[in-house]
Scaffold this motif. Structure first.
Motif, PDB file in Angstrom:
ATOM      1  N   ARG A 116       0.895  -1.157  -0.131  1.00  0.00           N
ATOM      2  CA  ARG A 116      -0.034  -0.010   0.058  1.00  0.00           C
ATOM      3  C   ARG A 116       1.069   1.274  -0.084  1.00  0.00           C
ATOM      4  NH1 ARG A 116      -3.122  -3.333  -1.014  1.00  0.00           N
ATOM      5  NH2 ARG A 116      -5.175  -3.761  -0.194  1.00  0.00           N
ATOM      6  N   SER A 117       0.468   2.281  -0.692  1.00  0.00           N
ATOM      7  CA  SER A 117       1.472   3.382  -0.820  1.00  0.00           C
ATOM      8  C   SER A 117       0.833   4.453   0.383  1.00  0.00           C
ATOM      9  CB  SER A 117       1.023   4.258  -2.020  1.00  0.00           C
ATOM     10  OG  SER A 117      -0.202   4.717  -2.161  1.00  0.00           O
ATOM     11  N   ARG A 118       1.993   5.360   0.672  1.00  0.00           N
ATOM     12  CA  ARG A 118       1.608   6.443   1.538  1.00  0.00           C
ATOM     13  C   ARG A 118       0.387   7.373   1.429  1.00  0.00           C
ATOM     14  NH1 ARG A 118       6.144   8.791   1.280  1.00  0.00           N
ATOM     15  NH2 ARG A 118       7.163   7.930   3.076  1.00  0.00           N
ATOM     16  N   ARG A 119       0.289   7.332  -0.055  1.00  0.00           N
ATOM     17  CA  ARG A 119      -1.063   8.274  -0.396  1.00  0.00           C
ATOM     18  C   ARG A 119      -2.361   7.467  -0.170  1.00  0.00           C
ATOM     19  NH1 ARG A 119      -1.055  10.028  -6.595  1.00  0.00           N
ATOM     20  NH2 ARG A 119      -0.971   7.777  -6.769  1.00  0.00           N
ATOM     21  N   PHE A 120      -2.131   5.749  -0.141  1.00  0.00           N
ATOM     22  CA  PHE A 120      -3.220   5.384  -0.063  1.00  0.00           C
ATOM     23  C   PHE A 120      -3.961   5.372   1.488  1.00  0.00           C
ATOM     24  CE2 PHE A 120      -4.811   1.244   2.094  1.00  0.00           C
ATOM     25  CZ  PHE A 120      -6.005   0.918   1.308  1.00  0.00           C
ATOM     26  N   TRP A 121      -2.638   5.388   2.352  1.00  0.00           N
ATOM     27  CA  TRP A 121      -3.234   5.550   3.903  1.00  0.00           C
ATOM     28  C   TRP A 121      -3.570   7.085   4.215  1.00  0.00           C
ATOM     29  CZ3 TRP A 121      -3.808   0.991   6.016  1.00  0.00           C
ATOM     30  CH2 TRP A 121      -3.209   0.168   5.585  1.00  0.00           C
ATOM     31  N   ILE A 122      -3.184   7.991   3.506  1.00  0.00           N
ATOM     32  CA  ILE A 122      -3.573   9.345   3.928  1.00  0.00           C
ATOM     33  C   ILE A 122      -4.988   9.343   3.398  1.00  0.00           C
ATOM     34  CG2 ILE A 122      -3.306  11.761   3.163  1.00  0.00           C
ATOM     35  CD1 ILE A 122      -0.479  11.340   2.995  1.00  0.00           C
ATOM     36  N   ILE A 123      -5.323   8.736   2.166  1.00  0.00           N
ATOM     37  CA  ILE A 123      -6.731   8.757   1.659  1.00  0.00           C
ATOM     38  C   ILE A 123      -7.592   8.047   2.602  1.00  0.00           C
ATOM     39  CG2 ILE A 123      -8.210   8.185  -0.249  1.00  0.00           C
ATOM     40  CD1 ILE A 123      -6.013   8.895  -2.249  1.00  0.00           C
ATOM     41  N   LEU A 124      -7.106   6.980   2.973  1.00  0.00           N
ATOM     42  CA  LEU A 124      -7.831   6.124   4.050  1.00  0.00           C
ATOM     43  C   LEU A 124      -8.330   6.434   5.131  1.00  0.00           C
ATOM     44  CD1 LEU A 124      -9.271   3.232   4.586  1.00  0.00           C
ATOM     45  CD2 LEU A 124      -7.054   2.468   5.259  1.00  0.00           C
ATOM     46  N   LEU A 125      -7.202   7.321   5.974  1.00  0.00           N
ATOM     47  CA  LEU A 125      -7.418   7.949   7.087  1.00  0.00           C
ATOM     48  C   LEU A 125      -8.290   9.229   6.848  1.00  0.00           C
ATOM     49  CD1 LEU A 125      -6.643   8.548  10.159  1.00  0.00           C
ATOM     50  CD2 LEU A 125      -4.886   9.814   9.206  1.00  0.00           C
ATOM     51  N   SER A 126      -8.269   9.951   5.804  1.00  0.00           N
ATOM     52  CA  SER A 126      -9.184  11.073   5.583  1.00  0.00           C
ATOM     53  C   SER A 126     -10.643  10.593   5.384  1.00  0.00           C
ATOM     54  CB  SER A 126      -8.687  11.887   4.494  1.00  0.00           C
ATOM     55  OG  SER A 126      -8.901  11.200   3.023  1.00  0.00           O
ATOM     56  N   THR A 127     -10.710   9.613   4.578  1.00  0.00           N
ATOM     57  CA  THR A 127     -12.078   8.834   4.488  1.00  0.00           C
ATOM     58  C   THR A 127     -12.728   8.509   5.829  1.00  0.00           C
ATOM     59  OG1 THR A 127     -11.489   8.038   2.230  1.00  0.00           O
ATOM     60  CG2 THR A 127     -13.604   7.029   3.449  1.00  0.00           C
ATOM     61  N   ILE A 128     -11.679   7.757   6.607  1.00  0.00           N
ATOM     62  CA  ILE A 128     -12.361   7.420   8.071  1.00  0.00           C
ATOM     63  C   ILE A 128     -12.830   8.488   8.840  1.00  0.00           C
ATOM     64  CG2 ILE A 128     -11.723   6.253  10.065  1.00  0.00           C
ATOM     65  CD1 ILE A 128      -9.705   4.475   8.357  1.00  0.00           C
ATOM     66  N   ILE A 129     -12.207   9.629   9.026  1.00  0.00           N
ATOM     67  CA  ILE A 129     -12.456  10.733   9.943  1.00  0.00           C
ATOM     68  C   ILE A 129     -13.221  11.704   9.218  1.00  0.00           C
ATOM     69  CG2 ILE A 129     -10.287  10.381  11.271  1.00  0.00           C
ATOM     70  CD1 ILE A 129      -9.097  12.653   9.769  1.00  0.00           C
ATOM     71  N   GLY A 130     -13.581  11.315   7.932  1.00  0.00           N
ATOM     72  CA  GLY A 130     -14.517  12.257   7.145  1.00  0.00           C
ATOM     73  C   GLY A 130     -13.906  13.581   6.918  1.00  0.00           C
ATOM     74  N   VAL A 131     -12.615  14.017   6.733  1.00  0.00           N
ATOM     75  CA  VAL A 131     -12.051  15.044   6.474  1.00  0.00           C
ATOM     76  C   VAL A 131     -11.136  14.971   5.214  1.00  0.00           C
ATOM     77  CG1 VAL A 131     -10.352  16.914   7.167  1.00  0.00           C
ATOM     78  CG2 VAL A 131     -11.842  15.685   8.740  1.00  0.00           C
ATOM     79  N   PRO A 132     -11.576  15.832   4.068  1.00  0.00           N
ATOM     80  CA  PRO A 132     -10.741  15.498   2.817  1.00  0.00           C
ATOM     81  C   PRO A 132      -9.270  15.943   3.158  1.00  0.00           C
ATOM     82  CG  PRO A 132     -12.711  16.888   2.579  1.00  0.00           C
ATOM     83  CD  PRO A 132     -12.454  16.837   4.069  1.00  0.00           C
ATOM     84  N   VAL A 133      -8.633  15.078   1.979  1.00  0.00           N
ATOM     85  CA  VAL A 133      -6.898  15.111   2.111  1.00  0.00           C
ATOM     86  C   VAL A 133      -6.628  16.455   2.103  1.00  0.00           C
ATOM     87  CG1 VAL A 133      -4.830  14.776   0.852  1.00  0.00           C
ATOM     88  CG2 VAL A 133      -6.808  12.829   1.215  1.00  0.00           C
ATOM     89  N   PHE A 134      -6.915  17.640   0.867  1.00  0.00           N
ATOM     90  CA  PHE A 134      -6.871  18.782   0.813  1.00  0.00           C
ATOM     91  C   PHE A 134      -6.892  19.531   2.192  1.00  0.00           C
ATOM     92  CE2 PHE A 134     -11.033  19.632  -0.120  1.00  0.00           C
ATOM     93  CZ  PHE A 134     -11.297  20.651   0.248  1.00  0.00           C
ATOM     94  N   VAL A 135      -8.021  19.438   2.984  1.00  0.00           N
ATOM     95  CA  VAL A 135      -8.184  20.113   4.334  1.00  0.00           C
ATOM     96  C   VAL A 135      -7.198  19.583   5.220  1.00  0.00           C
ATOM     97  CG1 VAL A 135     -10.119  20.315   6.093  1.00  0.00           C
ATOM     98  CG2 VAL A 135     -10.718  20.114   3.882  1.00  0.00           C
ATOM     99  N   ILE A 136      -6.573  18.648   5.302  1.00  0.00           N
ATOM    100  CA  ILE A 136      -5.553  18.115   6.263  1.00  0.00           C
ATOM    101  C   ILE A 136      -4.304  18.790   5.776  1.00  0.00           C
ATOM    102  CG2 ILE A 136      -4.099  16.245   6.927  1.00  0.00           C
ATOM    103  CD1 ILE A 136      -6.667  14.313   6.789  1.00  0.00           C
TER     104      ILE A 136
END
Length: 531
Positions: free
Chosen positions: A14-34
């Protein structure tokens, strides 16, 4: 840059980008907001600066310190003051006979102060002192310098030197009151005595108040000094400057590389609660399932287990982190510069720290527990006293409500036995003249320090002066180490000769700066003949 770093989970890369996207999906915050949030946090930490004074005449002040060679003479005079046992044990128990002795000691030690026709001395309620220093240019509001002559008891068992011996050894002055607060009394007197020896009459009128019962509330000292001020025609004071925190301390604020000089711009209130549980007097051979002692014991245990909540962010202690942030390492600065985000994390980190915890919450002190009449009798009553120091971010009602929730037992009766609201927050910052006057005097006197506003976690007798001004500031001009903090009301209180010299110099610079900014003093005036 090459291929993205891969992480394995269940045998699948799994790529680092995958985990960022997954985390942002779980907590309900878009990647660009983070990412935006991260950028804001880092930029804020990089650009934060401490507020600087906007009062130009203070920024350019070059006030000189004391230049004579009487350092050891002053140290000896201070040590002599520490030998006079002006002890306050309780409201109805003081060494009152020692205060006239101390008064005479001041009369003998400071001839310039007591032989100038523009200085009046008043003995207030037999044991307190008030000095009026009439300035050469009347009309502006006077200010008040305060300190107190009484000290807390000092059982000698654990002292290296007798607590009232006034011993000077290895460059240190030992004795009860060395810091709290005869250092303030003697420092003020030495500074004024030296200034007068230069043939000076201050431009600005000011008062010096030395209470005799600050350690027990000031109800006979500062209270009557306030009455004396009114009898002298004083309706308003520009500001009051009194003792404060032991704050010139290395490492008291995490990550700060310089000693922090904390000016207390507010003061906690207090709330004394009596807890009471009643039952039936019984023989201990057939005890009931619950006893007053057991019920009350569980109650006070719950108060210690469930401390008052953090109110970090509601008082001036939050501004302290802003002021000191530029003098921290970058990692700490990220926290201090972004209290809006990391406040809860900071509160969790400070919660159990003995020195930092009281800055962010109302404290709970279990001070008295009484019950029992005989070793084979179940008592019919048990009582305890709780001493809360109330943060300005809470009301007494909220504190009591939390206690009731924590105890969770209606069999415990709660009664208020004493109460004082937190003090208002005095003006501070770049445009606050009195605050900048103190800050400038600190920077002139101490090398490599950072000045910040804070809250006074203990109580002073300045509550009696609040009707005269909304500006009350508290600060002790001496440098201590974290190890010295336990000496405050504890064993082996002492101060170095060098620090006492700096204390005297601080007060001297402060008085000169007060004259320097005379023309910038508030326009509110009283009749000149009253000042």
């Amino acid at each position: 840059m090459g291929e993205e770093t891969k992480f394995e989970l269940g045998g699948r890369p799994r790529s680092r980008r995958f985990w960022i996207i997954l985390l942002s999906t779980i907590i309900g915050v878009p990647v660009f907001v983070i990412l935006i949030l991260l950028i804001v946090v880092l930029i804020q930490a990089a650009v934060i600066t401490a507020p600087q004074g906007n009062i130009g005449i203070l920024n350019d002040a070059k006030t000189e310190g004391i230049t004579d060679d009487k350092l050891l003479e002053r140290a000896e005079r201070f040590a002599g003051a520490l030998r006079i046992e002006t002890v306050s044990y309780s409201a109805n128990n003081q060494n009152l006979s020692e205060f006239p002795v101390f008064h005479q000691y001041l009369l003998d030690g400071f001839p310039n102060i007591h032989n100038r026709d523009f200085i009046e001395r008043y003995v207030v309620n037999e044991y307190s002192l008030l000095y009026k220093v009439t300035g050469s240019t009347p009309g502006k509001l006077p200010y008040l310098l305060a300190a107190h002559m009484d000290v807390v008891p000092a059982p000698p068992a654990n002292w290296k030197h007798p607590p009232f011996g006034g011993v000077i050894e290895d460059g240190e002055i030992w004795g009860r009151g060395a810091v709290d607060d005869k250092g303030g009394v003697m420092g003020i007197m030495e500074a004024l005595e030296y200034w007068l020896s230069q043939g000076v009459q201050p431009k600005r009128t000011f008062f010096i108040a030395f209470g005799h019962d600050e350690e027990i509330g000031g109800n006979n000292g500062a209270h009557n000094i306030a009455i004396q001020l009114r009898e002298l025609g004083v309706e308003k004071l520009d500001f009051v400057f009194d003792e404060g925190l032991i704050s010139m301390t290395d490492n008291i604020l995490p990550g700060v590389t310089k000693p922090a000089a904390l000016i207390a711009v507010s003061e906690k209130g207090f709330l004394y609660l009596k807890l009471e549980v009643t039952g039936t007097l019984q023989h201990s051979s057939f005890p009931p399932a619950e006893t007053p002692i057991g019920i009350l014991g569980r109650a006070v245990g719950k108060l210690e287990e469930h401390q008052q909540p953090s109110v970090l962010g509601t008082g001036p202690e939050s501004d302290a982190f802003h002021y000191v942030a530029p003098d921290t390492d970058y990692g700490t600065r990220i926290l201090y510069a972004n209290m809006w985000l990391f406040g809860p994390l900071m509160a969790a980190m400070m919660q159990n720290d003995r020195l930092l915890g009281p800055l962010m919450k109302t404290t709970t002190g279990l001070t008295i527990f009484n019950s029992g009449v005989k070793d084979n009798v179940i008592p019919d009553i048990a009582t305890a006293v709780i001493n809360h120091r109330v943060h300005p971010g809470q009301t007494s009602e909220q504190v009591i409500e939390h206690d009731r929730w924590a105890i969770g037992d209606n069999k415990v009766k709660i009664t208020v036995t004493g109460q004082m609201d937190p003090h208002p927050v005095s003006p501070f910052g770049p445009d606050a003249l009195a605050y900048q006057l103190i800050s400038t005097s600190i920077y002139q006197t101490f090398d490599e320090v950072v000045v910040a506003p804070c809250i006074m976690i203990a109580n002073t007798d300045t509550t009696h002066y609040l009707p005269f001004t909304e500006k009350v500031y508290r600060f002790i001009p001496t440098l201590v180490t974290p190890d010295d903090v336990s000496r405050y009301h504890g064993d082996n209180e002492r101060v170095t000769i060098k620090d006492y010299e700096r204390m005297v110099n601080f007060y001297f610079r402060f008085m000169q700066n007060a004259d320097l900014v005379f023309d910038l003093a508030p326009d509110d005036t009283q009749p000149a003949d009253e000042l």
